[in-house]
Design an enzyme around this catalytic site. Sequence first.
Site, short mmCIF file in Angstrom:
data_model
loop_
_atom_site.label_atom_id
_atom_site.label_comp_id
_atom_site.label_asym_id
_atom_site.label_seq_id
_atom_site.Cartn_x
_atom_site.Cartn_y
_atom_site.Cartn_z
CE LYS A 54 -3.84 -2.44 2.13
NZ LYS A 54 -4.82 -2.60 3.21
CD GLN A 98 -3.63 -4.32 6.35
OE1 GLN A 98 -3.74 -3.30 5.70
NE2 GLN A 98 -3.98 -5.50 5.89
CG ASP A 121 -9.79 -0.38 4.60
OD1 ASP A 121 -9.44 -0.86 3.51
OD2 ASP A 121 -9.09 -0.43 5.64
#
Length: 284
Positions: A54, A98, A121
């Site tokens: 990422k 995460q 997200d």
Amino acid sequence: MPAQILDGKVISQEIIQQVRAQVDARVAGGKRAPALAVVLVGSDPASQVYVGNKKRQCANAGITSIAHDLPADTTEADLIALVQQLNADDAVDGILVQLPLPGHINAEKIIELIDPNKDVDGFHPYNIGRLALKMPLLRPCTPRGVMTLLEKTGIDLVGKDAVVVGASNIVGRPQALELLLARATVTVCHSKTRDLAEKVRNADVVVAGVGIPNFVKGEWIKPGAIVIDVGINRLDNGKLCGDVEFEAASQNAAWITPVPGGVGLMTVATLMQNTFDAAVKLNP
Ligand SMILES: Nc1nc2c(c(=O)[nH]1)N[C@@H](CN(C=O)c1ccc(C(=O)N[C@@H](CCC(=O)O)C(=O)O)cc1)CN2
Ligand SMILES: [Mg+2]
């Protein structure tokens, strides 16, 4: 004829270059580059790989990534305080925590605390609700990435019978909503589904996201079906493998995603799109 490959490597790069051009235009117009806060708690090796990918793609897309690497024994209170600080920070457009988080931290509580406008997200109940109501804003990266992969390959989903194997919050549920939005007829299967093989045998499109290596058998795949493998399983020999028996499924499918080189890369590219979209919405 063996299946054609849905190439996540090529299409994810296309998306990242597209975001790069949008970011460059925005910066040329006098705005700062979009900024993504990347929060990693602990040192799970797979999470470290994903977060590393990422950050690398942020650099390629011209997005500023701000790393928050926290020890595994970080308290829930400390993580809450960090998210609140990032929510309030005008220099941050996107917040990525995460997953999975260590067991002593309530992940749902953390996700719900993220400002929905910075929820790149797309996991916040507000954003999932918007997707469910056909008014998507920030959409979960893996399912949106799958839809992009299909769109860019010219695969039309209208009226197709789609079977999603797995009903997780990150993959199965939002994937079902995305497929429904594309006007497929969607069946969601899970651990209590009776006669899974029969369901898959009838599917024009199969999306597998259960996290069990080779769970979906190649012989279940209908001739000409489209097979999307979201699983990324690490075998003892260090190799990665998906949730679908790739070789056997390739004998029946018309299209299939490889692992690695398929959906995982699309997940990261979509995060770049979401971060750009969040930046524009926060600061038009
Ligand atoms: N906050 C989030 N956590 C997690 C998500 C998510 O979307 N948001 N999804 C998964 C993992 N995931 C994203 O973080 C992810 C999976 C795979 C890849 C990827 O780059 N895959 C490569 C192979 C990488 C490797 O060598 O292992 C590929 O498939 O080719 C990136 C991100 C769980 N957590
Ligand atoms: Mg937990």
